[in-house]
Write a protein that holds these residues in place. Sequence first.
Motif, PDB file in Angstrom:
ATOM      1  N   VAL A  93       0.899  -0.942   0.016  1.00 51.63           N
ATOM      2  CA  VAL A  93      -0.379  -0.106  -0.390  1.00 51.63           C
ATOM      3  C   VAL A  93       0.924   1.419   0.145  1.00 51.63           C
ATOM      4  O   VAL A  93       0.256   2.495  -0.787  1.00 51.63           O
ATOM      5  N   THR A  94       2.122   1.252   0.508  1.00 53.97           N
ATOM      6  CA  THR A  94       2.948   2.249   1.162  1.00 53.97           C
ATOM      7  C   THR A  94       3.272   2.890  -1.013  1.00 53.97           C
ATOM      8  O   THR A  94       3.566   3.623  -0.771  1.00 53.97           O
ATOM      9  N   GLN A  95       3.887   1.093  -1.068  1.00 53.53           N
ATOM     10  CA  GLN A  95       4.351   1.236  -2.511  1.00 53.53           C
ATOM     11  C   GLN A  95       4.090   1.979  -3.354  1.00 53.53           C
ATOM     12  O   GLN A  95       3.965   2.943  -4.360  1.00 53.53           O
ATOM     13  N   GLU A  99       3.947   5.552  -5.799  1.00 56.56           N
ATOM     14  CA  GLU A  99       4.030   5.884  -6.800  1.00 56.56           C
ATOM     15  C   GLU A  99       3.325   6.367  -7.443  1.00 56.56           C
ATOM     16  O   GLU A  99       2.922   7.140  -8.589  1.00 56.56           O
ATOM     17  N   LYS A 100       2.034   6.811  -6.862  1.00 59.58           N
ATOM     18  CA  LYS A 100       1.202   7.705  -7.323  1.00 59.58           C
ATOM     19  C   LYS A 100       1.113   9.536  -6.892  1.00 59.58           C
ATOM     20  O   LYS A 100       0.029  10.202  -7.075  1.00 59.58           O
ATOM     21  N   LYS A 101       1.747   9.566  -6.008  1.00 55.97           N
ATOM     22  CA  LYS A 101       2.358  10.708  -6.003  1.00 55.97           C
ATOM     23  C   LYS A 101       2.788  11.990  -7.124  1.00 55.97           C
ATOM     24  O   LYS A 101       2.971  11.569  -7.289  1.00 55.97           O
ATOM     25  N   GLY A 102       1.810  12.703  -7.292  1.00 59.34           N
ATOM     26  CA  GLY A 102       1.914  14.178  -8.694  1.00 59.34           C
ATOM     27  C   GLY A 102       1.453  13.473  -9.425  1.00 59.34           C
ATOM     28  O   GLY A 102       1.347  13.890 -10.463  1.00 59.34           O
ATOM     29  N   VAL A 103       0.519  12.475  -9.750  1.00 62.46           N
ATOM     30  CA  VAL A 103      -0.418  12.155 -10.419  1.00 62.46           C
ATOM     31  C   VAL A 103      -1.153  12.718 -11.241  1.00 62.46           C
ATOM     32  O   VAL A 103      -1.428  13.154 -11.966  1.00 62.46           O
ATOM     33  N   LEU A 104      -2.177  13.190  -9.824  1.00 67.49           N
ATOM     34  CA  LEU A 104      -2.955  14.305 -10.480  1.00 67.49           C
ATOM     35  C   LEU A 104      -2.470  15.906 -10.364  1.00 67.49           C
ATOM     36  O   LEU A 104      -1.874  16.556  -9.183  1.00 67.49           O
ATOM     37  N   VAL A 105      -2.838  16.880 -11.063  1.00 68.95           N
ATOM     38  CA  VAL A 105      -2.209  17.797 -11.877  1.00 68.95           C
ATOM     39  C   VAL A 105      -3.442  18.341 -12.069  1.00 68.95           C
ATOM     40  O   VAL A 105      -4.077  18.032 -13.537  1.00 68.95           O
TER      41      VAL A 105
END
Length: 109
Positions: A93-95, A99-105
């Motif tokens: 879950v942490t991984q 990986e999804k950090k910064g995906v939504l802009v």
Amino acid sequence: MLISGSNPWATMSTSAADRVNGATSAFTPASTGVGGSSARQELYDYAAKSPAEKMRAAILGKLGLTEEDVAAMDSKEREKLEAKIKQMIKDEVTQQAEEKKGVLVDFKA
């Protein structure tokens, strides 16, 4: 002799149609799969699982174990395994979150 009608098979001769029907009737779906249940039932059972249950099953698969194997373990072994599974889930879950950090802009701003 030709079969007539609006059916796409209408231009096929009767002997050719009989050969097709005979060939396709030889194929029967597998009624049993792993563990004696049908593949369709296994799919339904898997689809009915919660995401947590699917993740647990995947982790047990990575470890080469089944729920039956876990149930057969003594309590100390099971506690160690459960702790290992919890840690593996937490790591996964942490991984995924990293990986999804910064995906939504917001490109509209």
